[in-house]
Design an enzyme around this catalytic site. Structure first.
Site, PDB file in Angstrom:
ATOM      1  N   GLU A   1       0.832  -1.199   0.000  1.00 44.49           N
ATOM      2  CA  GLU A   1       0.000   0.000   0.000  1.00 44.49           C
ATOM      3  C   GLU A   1       0.872   1.257   0.000  1.00 44.49           C
ATOM      4  O   GLU A   1       1.912   1.295   0.673  1.00 44.49           O
ATOM      5  CB  GLU A   1      -0.905  -0.009   1.234  1.00 44.49           C
ATOM      6  CG  GLU A   1      -2.072   0.942   1.152  1.00 44.49           C
ATOM      7  CD  GLU A   1      -3.092   0.670   2.253  1.00 44.49           C
ATOM      8  OE1 GLU A   1      -3.433   1.615   2.972  1.00 44.49           O
ATOM      9  OE2 GLU A   1      -3.529  -0.492   2.378  1.00 44.49           O
TER      10      GLU A   1
ATOM     11  N   GLU B   1      -3.471  10.385   2.549  1.00 45.54           N
ATOM     12  CA  GLU B   1      -4.720  10.538   3.279  1.00 45.54           C
ATOM     13  C   GLU B   1      -4.864  11.995   3.704  1.00 45.54           C
ATOM     14  O   GLU B   1      -3.910  12.604   4.207  1.00 45.54           O
ATOM     15  CB  GLU B   1      -4.761   9.627   4.508  1.00 45.54           C
ATOM     16  CG  GLU B   1      -4.885   8.158   4.141  1.00 45.54           C
ATOM     17  CD  GLU B   1      -4.912   7.273   5.370  1.00 45.54           C
ATOM     18  OE1 GLU B   1      -5.844   6.451   5.469  1.00 45.54           O
ATOM     19  OE2 GLU B   1      -4.011   7.388   6.213  1.00 45.54           O
TER      20      GLU B   1
ATOM     21  N   TRP C   1     -10.685   8.266  14.774  1.00 40.89           N
ATOM     22  CA  TRP C   1      -9.247   8.508  14.896  1.00 40.89           C
ATOM     23  C   TRP C   1      -8.733   9.754  14.179  1.00 40.89           C
ATOM     24  O   TRP C   1      -7.687  10.298  14.542  1.00 40.89           O
ATOM     25  CB  TRP C   1      -8.458   7.313  14.359  1.00 40.89           C
ATOM     26  CG  TRP C   1      -8.596   7.174  12.863  1.00 40.89           C
ATOM     27  CD1 TRP C   1      -9.613   6.570  12.183  1.00 40.89           C
ATOM     28  CD2 TRP C   1      -7.701   7.672  11.869  1.00 40.89           C
ATOM     29  NE1 TRP C   1      -9.412   6.660  10.829  1.00 40.89           N
ATOM     30  CE2 TRP C   1      -8.241   7.325  10.602  1.00 40.89           C
ATOM     31  CE3 TRP C   1      -6.493   8.367  11.919  1.00 40.89           C
ATOM     32  CZ2 TRP C   1      -7.618   7.661   9.399  1.00 40.89           C
ATOM     33  CZ3 TRP C   1      -5.868   8.702  10.714  1.00 40.89           C
ATOM     34  CH2 TRP C   1      -6.439   8.340   9.468  1.00 40.89           C
TER      35      TRP C   1
ATOM     36  N   ARG D   1       4.650   3.439   8.690  1.00 45.12           N
ATOM     37  CA  ARG D   1       5.661   4.390   8.218  1.00 45.12           C
ATOM     38  C   ARG D   1       4.985   5.727   7.888  1.00 45.12           C
ATOM     39  O   ARG D   1       5.174   6.294   6.825  1.00 45.12           O
ATOM     40  CB  ARG D   1       6.394   3.811   7.014  1.00 45.12           C
ATOM     41  CG  ARG D   1       7.329   2.661   7.377  1.00 45.12           C
ATOM     42  CD  ARG D   1       8.035   2.080   6.165  1.00 45.12           C
ATOM     43  NE  ARG D   1       9.185   1.275   6.554  1.00 45.12           N
ATOM     44  CZ  ARG D   1       9.145  -0.015   6.878  1.00 45.12           C
ATOM     45  NH1 ARG D   1       7.988  -0.650   6.871  1.00 45.12           N
ATOM     46  NH2 ARG D   1      10.244  -0.654   7.216  1.00 45.12           N
ATOM     47  N   GLU D   2       4.216   6.206   8.837  1.00 41.02           N
ATOM     48  CA  GLU D   2       3.410   7.400   8.612  1.00 41.02           C
ATOM     49  C   GLU D   2       4.222   8.677   8.769  1.00 41.02           C
ATOM     50  O   GLU D   2       5.121   8.768   9.609  1.00 41.02           O
ATOM     51  CB  GLU D   2       2.230   7.475   9.595  1.00 41.02           C
ATOM     52  CG  GLU D   2       1.302   6.280   9.556  1.00 41.02           C
ATOM     53  CD  GLU D   2       1.705   5.200  10.561  1.00 41.02           C
ATOM     54  OE1 GLU D   2       2.868   5.197  11.001  1.00 41.02           O
ATOM     55  OE2 GLU D   2       0.857   4.358  10.888  1.00 41.02           O
TER      56      GLU D   2
ATOM     57  N   ASP E   1      -0.027   5.378   0.461  1.00 42.97           N
ATOM     58  CA  ASP E   1      -1.187   6.199   0.820  1.00 42.97           C
ATOM     59  C   ASP E   1      -0.915   7.695   0.821  1.00 42.97           C
ATOM     60  O   ASP E   1       0.084   8.153   1.365  1.00 42.97           O
ATOM     61  CB  ASP E   1      -1.658   5.875   2.253  1.00 42.97           C
ATOM     62  CG  ASP E   1      -2.119   4.448   2.432  1.00 42.97           C
ATOM     63  OD1 ASP E   1      -2.499   3.831   1.437  1.00 42.97           O
ATOM     64  OD2 ASP E   1      -2.086   3.970   3.569  1.00 42.97           O
TER      65      ASP E   1
ATOM     66  N   ASN F   1       1.766   7.227   3.940  1.00 46.41           N
ATOM     67  CA  ASN F   1       2.127   5.969   4.601  1.00 46.41           C
ATOM     68  C   ASN F   1       2.484   4.936   3.551  1.00 46.41           C
ATOM     69  O   ASN F   1       2.022   5.020   2.395  1.00 46.41           O
ATOM     70  CB  ASN F   1       0.976   5.470   5.464  1.00 46.41           C
ATOM     71  CG  ASN F   1       1.433   4.500   6.538  1.00 46.41           C
ATOM     72  OD1 ASN F   1       2.620   4.192   6.648  1.00 46.41           O
ATOM     73  ND2 ASN F   1       0.501   4.006   7.331  1.00 46.41           N
TER      74      ASN F   1
END
Length: 332
Positions: free
Chosen positions: A109, A113, A204, A139-140, A111, A128
């Site tokens: 993945e 966001e 969240w 790994r954000e 990302d 991420n």
């Protein structure tokens, strides 16, 4: 006749412009139907009459999303996006690559966001990467923006090659991930589809769930246009490219140019709010690919001394999110 030195200077200027642009402006832009299909949300996905733009909306009934018709192994993937305005707490807009539908237990993945906020506070973006099902290793990174993403369209792009992943905002690279031997399968390496979704991340997304989606402001509408899907499509069964792999990737960047790197460093110094590399509550020892910068560490420690200083939280920080309300993505 044009002076030779002037001609050389003009060529060099043009070359630098191409590098700085990340080549995205030179790549073909597709209509929605050429590249994408409906994913979920019924009528909450609307393709505009020109066929070149699409709107995703979130209301009390459902969110919505679309997905690329093909799988890709490496390439340059981009869209111009305009985010909802006003009170957007709890709203998550995602633009990402994944193969979770095919590889349920070892998916990859990449990302983007976009995390909504309360009135008067800005949207934030989070990037991420997961590889080979490494969802227990986040790994954000999280950042602010130098503009209001709800006022106009801005371009968000992912460059994915065998050895690099680069995230761009308006052709400014904001993050680079280099493949290292120590990462092993944590670097995405299997064919992926491109997704776009909008959904309720109340549990969240804004201050750890303190502020939730307020549906009196619905529908929340995210607008997409300028679709770029530039890579080799891959047969989902044979998993082999359906085009000249080398030729398809010749027209995309292979890394970050010197002018781009200067822009990236300025962006990160000013607007990065969170990085997994410095998170001492999650990783007592930084992951192997992390290259630590003492000045960056000090700046983040001032921003959040608990997370980046290694002290204990009085209340546990939530790092997983409920995936039941949307398909596909998985991040902080």
């Amino acid at each position: 006749m044009m002076n030779f030195q002037i001609l050389v200077q003009l060529v060099l200027v043009c070359f630098v412009v191409v590098l700085v642009s990340g080549s995205s402006r030179n790549l073909p832009i597709l209509s929605f139907d050429e590249g994408y299909s409906h994913l979920f949300g019924d009528n909450n996905l609307m393709v505009l009459k020109d066929g070149k733009s699409a709107h995703l909306s979130l209301d009390e009934r459902t969110g919505s999303g679309f997905v690329s018709q093909d799988l890709y192994l490496h390439g340059f993937f981009s869209a111009s996006i305009k985010l909802p305005a006003d009170y957007t707490a709890g709203v998550v807009v995602a633009f990402y690559m994944s193969n979770s539908e095919i590889f349920e237990k070892n998916h990859d993945e990449i990302d983007f966001e976009f995390l909504g906020n309360i009135r008067g506070k800005n949207w934030r973006i989070q990037t991420n990467v997961y590889g080979n099902g490494s969802t227990n290793v986040g790994r954000e990174e999280r950042y602010g923006l130098w503009f209001d993403p709800s006022e106009d369209y801005h371009q968000y792009s992912i460059l994915w090659t065998e050895n690099h992943i680069i995230f761009y905002v308006d052709d400014v690279p904001i993050r680079e991930i280099k493949r290292t031997e120590a990462m092993g399968g944590d670097f995405p390496s299997k064919p992926m589809s491109l997704y776009a979704t909008i959904w309720d991340g109340s549990d969240w997304a804004t201050n750890g769930g303190r502020y939730r989606v307020n549906y009196k402001y619905a529908p929340y509408i995210a607008e997409f246009s300028d679709f770029v899907l530039h890579g080799c499509a891959v047969d989902p069964i044979e998993q082999s490219p359906s085009c000249d792999y080398g030729a398809a990737l010749d027209s995309i960047p292979t890394g970050i140019s010197s002018p781009e790197r200067v822009k990236m460093e300025k962006y990160r110094k000013k607007l990065m709010q969170y990085s997994y590399c410095y998170d001492r509550t999650r990783y007592k020892v930084p992951l192997t690919e992390c290259v630590l910068d003492p000045k960056e560490a000090e700046r983040l420690r001032g921003f959040d001394p608990v997370t980046f200083g290694g002290a204990r939280h009085r209340h546990g920080k939530k790092h997983r999110r409920n995936k039941s309300n949307h398909p596909g993505t998985s991040s902080v």
